[in-house]
Design an enzyme around this catalytic site. Structure first.
Site, PDB file in Angstrom:
ATOM      1  N   TYR A 148      91.483  51.254  29.064  1.00 30.88           N
ATOM      2  CA  TYR A 148      91.954  51.842  27.958  1.00 30.88           C
ATOM      3  C   TYR A 148      93.293  51.886  27.774  1.00 30.88           C
ATOM      4  O   TYR A 148      93.737  51.837  26.406  1.00 30.88           O
ATOM      5  CB  TYR A 148      91.264  53.253  28.107  1.00 30.88           C
ATOM      6  CG  TYR A 148      91.779  54.239  26.806  1.00 30.88           C
ATOM      7  CD1 TYR A 148      91.000  54.240  25.710  1.00 30.88           C
ATOM      8  CD2 TYR A 148      92.633  55.187  26.864  1.00 30.88           C
ATOM      9  CE1 TYR A 148      91.146  55.214  24.567  1.00 30.88           C
ATOM     10  CE2 TYR A 148      93.031  56.184  26.082  1.00 30.88           C
ATOM     11  CZ  TYR A 148      92.450  56.185  24.953  1.00 30.88           C
ATOM     12  OH  TYR A 148      92.259  57.184  23.899  1.00 30.88           O
ATOM     13  N   LYS A 187      95.140  50.161  24.481  1.00 36.27           N
ATOM     14  CA  LYS A 187      96.181  51.044  23.674  1.00 36.27           C
ATOM     15  C   LYS A 187      97.591  50.738  23.712  1.00 36.27           C
ATOM     16  O   LYS A 187      98.364  50.731  22.717  1.00 36.27           O
ATOM     17  CB  LYS A 187      96.227  52.575  24.047  1.00 36.27           C
ATOM     18  CG  LYS A 187      94.725  53.434  23.712  1.00 36.27           C
ATOM     19  CD  LYS A 187      94.504  53.248  22.144  1.00 36.27           C
ATOM     20  CE  LYS A 187      93.371  54.025  22.037  1.00 36.27           C
ATOM     21  NZ  LYS A 187      92.945  53.966  20.574  1.00 36.27           N
TER      22      LYS A 187
END
Ligand code: NAI
Length: 279
Positions: free
Chosen positions: A165, A169
């Protein structure tokens, strides 16, 4: 008069959480909204139309205009289909909010290939797929546009157990910086929000223990996204705006002053001797 009167906005992952708040806020400001949502669980499994349909209903009941789209953003075809819904339903696209996301947390050593691939696909490739489709239409329209991405402190600062993640991001942050430069000549701004909010994605995180929804709910994020989507932010591009409850700040890359050797290349020992200045 609304800040977004006459605008057509696509919001991905708008069936719940932060995206739903964006959709309601955009409609309240006069935008026609495409509510995209795959309708699955937090980890990206499952799917269905109920989440997007519910938000479309809510907007229509309040007197606004909205259309649902259930495609996954994670493929080029999906991105094109999401943008096509805006053009087919409302004739154009002025604003894209890349918000859809999933979580599959594990420490890096235990991370399975599918956990890595799906998280990167939904966040990073999804942001690319929707942006490419939307920017192509915005370029042809010749009336500028607004793209607002969703990054995270997980990628910008780091967070234990989220290498997939965080990489996605941070990738979105790089993508935002580059596309802001590339799309400037078409009058399209590209910014990102860095939210912290109590949603189904975060409700089991230790940092949210005891947090009150009314103080750190997803609705706090939407005014910043409305601002970035409006004419008020026409000169703002390539920026990262953080929001946590009623606190708003910004993130930027920092480059150290560094050290320059008077002549010739550095030796490893000289680097060690100057490391504090370099870092
Ligand atoms: P959420 O889980 O409530 O919302 C995400 C939405 O995206 C869901 O409705 C889901 O169905 C949809 N979605 C998932 N995969 C999709 C796909 N392939 N195509 C289309 N839709 C899809 O979570 P939340 O908190 O509202 O997250 C929204 C965004 O904000 C995400 O990008 C998340 O990573 C980001 N974010 C959230 C933070 C927080 O504190 N809640 C912190 C930092 C970033």
């Amino acid at each position: 008069m609304g800040l977004l009167d006459g605008k057509v906005a696509v919001i991905t992952g708008a069936g719940g959480g932060i995206g739903k708040c964006h959709a309601l806020a955009f409609a309240k400001e006069g935008a026609k909204v495409v509510v995209n949502d795959l309708g699955g669980a937090r980890d990206g499994t499952g799917g269905g139309g109920a989440m997007a349909d519910g938000v479309v209903e809510e907007i229509k009941k309040a007197g606004g205009e909205a259309a649902a789209n259930y495609d996954s953003v994670a493929t080029i075809e999906g991105g094109k289909a999401v943008v096509k819904t805006a053009v087919d339903s409302f004739g154009k696209i002025d604003i894209l909010v890349n918000n859809a996301g999933i979580l599959r947390d594990k420490t890096m050593l235990k991370m399975a290939e599918d956990m890595w691939d799906l998280v990167i696909a939904v966040h990073l490739k999804g942001t690319f797929a929707c942006t490419q489709a939307a920017a192509a239409v915005m370029k042809d329209q010749g009336t500028g546009g607004r793209i607002i991405n969703t990054s995270s402190t997980s990628g910008l600062l780091g967070n234990f157990g989220q290498s997939n993640y965080g990489a996605a991001k941070a990738g979105i942050a790089g993508f935002t910086r580059v596309t802001a430069l590339e799309l400037q000549k078409y009058g399209v701004t590209v910014n990102a929000v860095v939210p912290v909010a109590l949603t189904r994605m975060t409700d089991d995180l230790p940092m949210f223990a005891g947090a009150k929804a009314g103080e750190i709910g997803p609705e706090f994020i939407s005014p910043v996204v409305v601002f970035l989507a409006s004419d008020l932010a026409k000169d703002i591009t390539g920026k990262f705006i953080g929001i946590q409850g009623n606190m708003i700040n910004s993130y930027s890359m920092k480059v150290s002053e560094g050290a320059t050797k008077a002549e010739g290349m550095w030796t490893p020992q000289e680097i060690a001797d100057s490391i504090e200045k370099i870092l």
